[in-house]
Each structure stands twice: as structure tokens, then as C-alpha cells.
Design a protein around this motif. Structure first.
Motif, PDB file in Angstrom:
ATOM      1  N   THR A 108       0.831  -1.210   0.000  1.00  0.00           N
ATOM      2  CA  THR A 108       0.000   0.000   0.000  1.00  0.00           C
ATOM      3  C   THR A 108       0.860   1.252   0.000  1.00  0.00           C
ATOM      4  O   THR A 108       0.623   2.189  -0.773  1.00  0.00           O
ATOM      5  CB  THR A 108      -0.950   0.000   1.217  1.00  0.00           C
ATOM      6  OG1 THR A 108      -1.782  -1.161   1.145  1.00  0.00           O
ATOM      7  CG2 THR A 108      -1.802   1.248   1.267  1.00  0.00           C
ATOM      8  N   ARG A 111       2.441   1.767  -3.439  1.00  0.00           N
ATOM      9  CA  ARG A 111       1.475   2.252  -4.426  1.00  0.00           C
ATOM     10  C   ARG A 111       1.189   3.742  -4.227  1.00  0.00           C
ATOM     11  O   ARG A 111       1.121   4.509  -5.190  1.00  0.00           O
ATOM     12  CB  ARG A 111       0.170   1.478  -4.329  1.00  0.00           C
ATOM     13  CG  ARG A 111       0.261   0.073  -4.839  1.00  0.00           C
ATOM     14  CD  ARG A 111      -1.023  -0.650  -4.515  1.00  0.00           C
ATOM     15  NE  ARG A 111      -1.004  -1.996  -4.981  1.00  0.00           N
ATOM     16  CZ  ARG A 111      -2.016  -2.555  -5.634  1.00  0.00           C
ATOM     17  NH1 ARG A 111      -3.099  -1.874  -5.893  1.00  0.00           N
ATOM     18  NH2 ARG A 111      -1.935  -3.799  -6.015  1.00  0.00           N
ATOM     19  N   ILE A 112       1.007   4.138  -2.973  1.00  0.00           N
ATOM     20  CA  ILE A 112       0.739   5.554  -2.695  1.00  0.00           C
ATOM     21  C   ILE A 112       1.945   6.407  -3.065  1.00  0.00           C
ATOM     22  O   ILE A 112       1.802   7.463  -3.673  1.00  0.00           O
ATOM     23  CB  ILE A 112       0.330   5.747  -1.218  1.00  0.00           C
ATOM     24  CG1 ILE A 112      -1.074   5.157  -0.994  1.00  0.00           C
ATOM     25  CG2 ILE A 112       0.366   7.218  -0.818  1.00  0.00           C
ATOM     26  CD1 ILE A 112      -1.502   5.095   0.447  1.00  0.00           C
ATOM     27  N   ALA A 159      -5.561  12.899  -3.176  1.00  0.00           N
ATOM     28  CA  ALA A 159      -6.403  11.834  -2.625  1.00  0.00           C
ATOM     29  C   ALA A 159      -6.973  10.965  -3.737  1.00  0.00           C
ATOM     30  O   ALA A 159      -7.006   9.728  -3.620  1.00  0.00           O
ATOM     31  CB  ALA A 159      -7.524  12.442  -1.787  1.00  0.00           C
ATOM     32  N   GLN A 160      -7.391  11.586  -4.831  1.00  0.00           N
ATOM     33  CA  GLN A 160      -7.912  10.821  -5.968  1.00  0.00           C
ATOM     34  C   GLN A 160      -6.827   9.915  -6.550  1.00  0.00           C
ATOM     35  O   GLN A 160      -7.081   8.753  -6.867  1.00  0.00           O
ATOM     36  CB  GLN A 160      -8.444  11.760  -7.046  1.00  0.00           C
ATOM     37  CG  GLN A 160      -9.730  12.442  -6.670  1.00  0.00           C
ATOM     38  CD  GLN A 160     -10.140  13.528  -7.658  1.00  0.00           C
ATOM     39  OE1 GLN A 160      -9.291  14.139  -8.310  1.00  0.00           O
ATOM     40  NE2 GLN A 160     -11.432  13.758  -7.766  1.00  0.00           N
ATOM     41  N   CYS A 162      -4.240   8.665  -5.005  1.00  0.00           N
ATOM     42  CA  CYS A 162      -3.984   7.578  -4.058  1.00  0.00           C
ATOM     43  C   CYS A 162      -5.076   6.513  -4.141  1.00  0.00           C
ATOM     44  O   CYS A 162      -4.788   5.310  -4.152  1.00  0.00           O
ATOM     45  CB  CYS A 162      -3.875   8.114  -2.641  1.00  0.00           C
ATOM     46  SG  CYS A 162      -2.386   9.082  -2.354  1.00  0.00           S
ATOM     47  N   LEU A 163      -6.309   6.940  -4.208  1.00  0.00           N
ATOM     48  CA  LEU A 163      -7.419   5.984  -4.315  1.00  0.00           C
ATOM     49  C   LEU A 163      -7.343   5.177  -5.612  1.00  0.00           C
ATOM     50  O   LEU A 163      -7.555   3.955  -5.604  1.00  0.00           O
ATOM     51  CB  LEU A 163      -8.755   6.697  -4.203  1.00  0.00           C
ATOM     52  CG  LEU A 163      -9.123   7.206  -2.816  1.00  0.00           C
ATOM     53  CD1 LEU A 163     -10.380   8.056  -2.872  1.00  0.00           C
ATOM     54  CD2 LEU A 163      -9.281   6.065  -1.842  1.00  0.00           C
ATOM     55  N   LEU A 164      -7.032   5.833  -6.701  1.00  0.00           N
ATOM     56  CA  LEU A 164      -6.880   5.127  -7.979  1.00  0.00           C
ATOM     57  C   LEU A 164      -5.738   4.119  -7.914  1.00  0.00           C
ATOM     58  O   LEU A 164      -5.847   3.010  -8.443  1.00  0.00           O
ATOM     59  CB  LEU A 164      -6.669   6.110  -9.118  1.00  0.00           C
ATOM     60  CG  LEU A 164      -7.893   6.896  -9.566  1.00  0.00           C
ATOM     61  CD1 LEU A 164      -7.505   7.968 -10.586  1.00  0.00           C
ATOM     62  CD2 LEU A 164      -8.955   5.968 -10.158  1.00  0.00           C
ATOM     63  N   LEU A 166      -4.673   2.535  -5.343  1.00  0.00           N
ATOM     64  CA  LEU A 166      -5.050   1.404  -4.513  1.00  0.00           C
ATOM     65  C   LEU A 166      -6.066   0.496  -5.205  1.00  0.00           C
ATOM     66  O   LEU A 166      -6.182  -0.674  -4.858  1.00  0.00           O
ATOM     67  CB  LEU A 166      -5.595   1.894  -3.172  1.00  0.00           C
ATOM     68  CG  LEU A 166      -4.573   2.616  -2.312  1.00  0.00           C
ATOM     69  CD1 LEU A 166      -5.208   3.123  -1.036  1.00  0.00           C
ATOM     70  CD2 LEU A 166      -3.386   1.722  -2.004  1.00  0.00           C
ATOM     71  N   ASP A 167      -6.775   1.035  -6.208  1.00  0.00           N
ATOM     72  CA  ASP A 167      -7.718   0.223  -6.968  1.00  0.00           C
ATOM     73  C   ASP A 167      -7.048  -0.590  -8.070  1.00  0.00           C
ATOM     74  O   ASP A 167      -7.623  -1.540  -8.577  1.00  0.00           O
ATOM     75  CB  ASP A 167      -8.797   1.110  -7.601  1.00  0.00           C
ATOM     76  CG  ASP A 167      -9.862   1.523  -6.611  1.00  0.00           C
ATOM     77  OD1 ASP A 167      -9.954   0.922  -5.521  1.00  0.00           O
ATOM     78  OD2 ASP A 167     -10.602   2.481  -6.909  1.00  0.00           O
TER      79      ASP A 167
END
Length: 171
Positions: A108, A111-112, A159-160, A162-164, A166-167
Motif C-alpha cells: 500500500t 502504491r501511494i 487523494a484521488q 492515491c485511491l486510484l 489502490l484500486d
């Protein structure tokens, strides 16, 4: 994917340049032969995944560009891992996460970190200042010399990203 002719060319590219690439990587990695061997293989996997074949006369430059990115990724991953392990060492042993949990956290974090690295410098800097140094948006704005509204936009963009990240499926 590659056609049969390109598969043959890829095999020749590997035979002709993998030894050289291994030596180049080993020098960049301070003599670490295990990491160099892994990154040689990763370089060719990235090449295959890209679906692109290097132009004639540019084989080494093309392979070097891919390998250089992989070396940067390796160093970044190792820095994150070291920082995480140091943070774990400061915790009491009875609350330490399992090996599986540690691997998930490191994945994680990696990725971030990669997602933030792809963003403009101000955006990633704003995110890091806010989330890891605990600064308010107003303090971040003052530190970066931008408006409060700009920091809000930067934070949303980070934030977007990071969320992408993690997906995305793990590599």
C-alpha cells in the motif's frame, strides 16, 4: 502482444543484451547480483508489457531507460520498507502486525508513493505536508506560497490519485 517474428527478435534482444544489462545494473546497485538479476528480468517483463520493441540501434538505450526506472522504484521501495520497519521496531512486540499484514502495508505504501510521484511537485508536497507533517491547509498554503483554495484542490487531486493507485491490481 508480440507476433512470432517479434518474439524471435525479443529472444535475440535478451541473448544479446541481458549480460550487458546485468553488469550495468550490478554496478548501479553496488555489486548486488541478486537485485541486478531480478531487475534484468523485470526490465524484459516491462518491455513485453509495453508492447513496444526498441528501434534498431537503440536497444541498450531503451533497456537502460526501463532499468533506470526500476532501480529508482527499488530504492524507493527499500526506503519505505526501512522507515516502516523502524516504526514497527518502536512498537511493543505484542501489537506488531503479522508478516502478511506487513507485506500488505508495504504494498500500500509503495502504491501511494508511486501515485504521489506521478503528480506535480506542489500537489504531492501539499499532501505530504498535510498528512505526514500534520500542517493545516492554511499552514501548507503559507509554506508553498499558494492560496488556501489551491491547497484544497491539491489535496483532492492527491487523494484521488492515491485511491486510484489502490484500486489498481498489484504487479
Amino acid at each position: 502482444m508480440f507476433s512470432n517474428a517479434l518474439n524471435a527478435d525479443l529472444g535475440m534482444l535478451y541473448r544479446d543484451h541481458s549480460g550487458w544489462l546485468f553488469g550495468w545494473l550490478r554496478r548501479r546497485l553496488g555489486g548486488n547480483t541478486a537485485d541486478a538479476a531480478d531487475l534484468v528480468q523485470d526490465t524484459y517483463v516491462r518491455l513485453i508489457d509495453s508492447g513496444r520493441y526498441p528501434p534498431a540501434g537503440e536497444h541498450r538505450a531503451f533497456l537502460t531507460q526501463i532499468a533506470r526506472g526500476l532501480v529508482i522504484d527499488l530504492h524507493r521501495r527499500r526506503r519505505l520498507e526501512t522507515a516502516y520497519l523502524e516504526a514497527l521496531a518502536a512498537r511493543p512486540e505484542e501489537v506488531a502486525p503479522s508478516c502478511e499484514q506487513r507485506a500488505l502495508v508495504l504494498d500500500t505504501l509503495t502504491r501511494i508513493d508511486q501515485a504521489l510521484d506521478r503528480l506535480p511537485a506542489r500537489v504531492s508536497r501539499a499532501f505530504l505536508l498535510s498528512r505526514f507533517e500534520g500542517l493545516t491547509y492554511q499552514q501548507v498554503a503559507a509554506r508553498l506560497g499558494v492560496s488556501h483554495g489551491a491547497v484544497r484542490k491539491y489535496m483532492l487531486k492527491a487523494a484521488q490519485a492515491c485511491l486510484l493507485a489502490l484500486d489498481e491490481p498489484a504487479r
